[in-house]
Motif scaffolding. Structure first.
Motif, PDB file in Angstrom:
ATOM      1  N   ALA A 130      33.796  35.463  46.666  1.00  0.00           N
ATOM      2  CA  ALA A 130      34.171  34.199  47.318  1.00  0.00           C
ATOM      3  C   ALA A 130      33.199  33.084  46.948  1.00  0.00           C
ATOM      4  O   ALA A 130      33.615  31.934  46.722  1.00  0.00           O
ATOM      5  CB  ALA A 130      34.217  34.386  48.830  1.00  0.00           C
ATOM      6  N   GLU A 131      31.914  33.395  46.862  1.00  0.00           N
ATOM      7  CA  GLU A 131      30.923  32.374  46.510  1.00  0.00           C
ATOM      8  C   GLU A 131      31.044  31.948  45.053  1.00  0.00           C
ATOM      9  O   GLU A 131      30.681  30.824  44.698  1.00  0.00           O
ATOM     10  CB  GLU A 131      29.516  32.895  46.798  1.00  0.00           C
ATOM     11  CG  GLU A 131      29.236  33.136  48.275  1.00  0.00           C
ATOM     12  CD  GLU A 131      29.539  31.925  49.137  1.00  0.00           C
ATOM     13  OE1 GLU A 131      29.138  30.801  48.761  1.00  0.00           O
ATOM     14  OE2 GLU A 131      30.209  32.089  50.182  1.00  0.00           O
ATOM     15  N   ASP A 132      31.579  32.826  44.210  1.00  0.00           N
ATOM     16  CA  ASP A 132      31.762  32.484  42.794  1.00  0.00           C
ATOM     17  C   ASP A 132      32.931  31.523  42.588  1.00  0.00           C
ATOM     18  O   ASP A 132      33.031  30.887  41.525  1.00  0.00           O
ATOM     19  CB  ASP A 132      32.013  33.759  41.975  1.00  0.00           C
ATOM     20  CG  ASP A 132      30.768  34.611  41.813  1.00  0.00           C
ATOM     21  OD1 ASP A 132      29.646  34.073  41.974  1.00  0.00           O
ATOM     22  OD2 ASP A 132      30.915  35.822  41.535  1.00  0.00           O
ATOM     23  N   TYR A 133      33.809  31.433  43.566  1.00  0.00           N
ATOM     24  CA  TYR A 133      35.006  30.584  43.450  1.00  0.00           C
ATOM     25  C   TYR A 133      35.112  29.731  44.711  1.00  0.00           C
ATOM     26  O   TYR A 133      35.957  29.995  45.582  1.00  0.00           O
ATOM     27  CB  TYR A 133      36.261  31.438  43.258  1.00  0.00           C
ATOM     28  CG  TYR A 133      36.262  32.246  41.995  1.00  0.00           C
ATOM     29  CD1 TYR A 133      36.725  31.700  40.807  1.00  0.00           C
ATOM     30  CD2 TYR A 133      35.768  33.557  41.985  1.00  0.00           C
ATOM     31  CE1 TYR A 133      36.723  32.443  39.632  1.00  0.00           C
ATOM     32  CE2 TYR A 133      35.761  34.302  40.815  1.00  0.00           C
ATOM     33  CZ  TYR A 133      36.235  33.739  39.639  1.00  0.00           C
ATOM     34  OH  TYR A 133      36.219  34.473  38.479  1.00  0.00           O
ATOM     35  N   PRO A 134      34.280  28.713  44.835  1.00  0.00           N
ATOM     36  CA  PRO A 134      34.250  27.933  46.089  1.00  0.00           C
ATOM     37  C   PRO A 134      35.576  27.274  46.426  1.00  0.00           C
ATOM     38  O   PRO A 134      35.865  27.046  47.606  1.00  0.00           O
ATOM     39  CB  PRO A 134      33.150  26.899  45.822  1.00  0.00           C
ATOM     40  CG  PRO A 134      32.931  26.902  44.343  1.00  0.00           C
ATOM     41  CD  PRO A 134      33.266  28.270  43.866  1.00  0.00           C
ATOM     42  N   GLU A 135      36.399  26.979  45.405  1.00  0.00           N
ATOM     43  CA  GLU A 135      37.687  26.347  45.688  1.00  0.00           C
ATOM     44  C   GLU A 135      38.633  27.296  46.444  1.00  0.00           C
ATOM     45  O   GLU A 135      39.595  26.845  47.067  1.00  0.00           O
ATOM     46  CB  GLU A 135      38.345  25.850  44.395  1.00  0.00           C
ATOM     47  CG  GLU A 135      38.821  26.931  43.433  1.00  0.00           C
ATOM     48  CD  GLU A 135      37.767  27.410  42.443  1.00  0.00           C
ATOM     49  OE1 GLU A 135      38.153  27.775  41.316  1.00  0.00           O
ATOM     50  OE2 GLU A 135      36.557  27.431  42.795  1.00  0.00           O
TER      51      GLU A 135
END
Length: 206
Positions: A62-67
């Motif tokens: 989830a942190e790798d893809y903030p969008e």
């Protein structure tokens, strides 16, 4: 040949597993498609099934893809809504086999923590004579090693095992080992299979 033991997959055999359906209902099909095209969510889940920590793996993704951070976290925070409902007739078949004294095992791609969580919602998952959970075994279907590990642990010859799974690749790998198999497309067909193998009567499989 009448099988000596029956092996159930869990996802889409005993419990429906349809993440896309959940996300379509929550965020709409268009955003779900955009997220699944951008993020390898099934690959993320494969890591959990291999024994990686449930929370840390999903939250890190989830942190790798903030969008898509909030949506990805739903895979963890609302996981039980992705893994539902149970398939009642399949559960009845599991219990009918056990009532007849037929050894019943599970063989499932499932994380350690997520399986423990599932047990709190689906007590029947604790009714197997033996549980083969990929997260504990550190290997997933259809890797031949997981089937070999089952054979070694249970001590039953491959030809005497009957295995139901909803994925053709998992079934094919079991067939290479010499297992009897059933490609699960619904509980009615699975019931017919168990009757045809002489494990249950039609009444018991109803």
């Amino acid at each position: 040949m009448r099988p000596e033991a029956v092996i159930f997959d869990i996802g889409n055999v005993l419990i429906e597993w349809q993440p896309e359906r959940f996300y379509d209902a929550e965020i709409g099909e268009d955003r779900r498609r955009a997220m699944f095209d951008t993020v390898d969510l099934h690959g993320m889940n494969d890591k959990v099934d291999m024994g990686h920590h449930f929370t840390r793996t999903i939250y890190a993704t989830a942190e790798d893809y903030p969008e898509f951070r909030d949506e990805i976290r739903m895979w963890h925070d609302r996981w039980i809504e992705l893994a539902r409902p149970e398939i009642p007739r399949s559960v009845r078949l599991l219990r009918a086999l056990r009532a007849k004294g037929v050894p019943v095992f599970s063989l499932t791609n499932f994380g350690v923590e997520s399986f423990d969580f599932a047990l709190t919602h689906y007590p029947f998952l604790d009714e197997f004579d033996r549980k083969y959970i990929s997260g504990h075994m550190k290997v997933t279907k259809p890797d031949p090693e997981i089937y070999r590990m089952v054979e070694e642990d249970c001590g039953i010859a491959p030809r005497n095992l009957l295995f139901a799974d909803d994925r053709a690749d998992n079934i094919a790998a079991a067939q290479v080992r010499g297992w009897q198999t059933h490609l699960f497309t619904g509980p009615d067909g699975w019931a017919d299979c168990l009757v045809s193998h002489g494990l249950l009567t039609e009444e018991e499989a109803a």
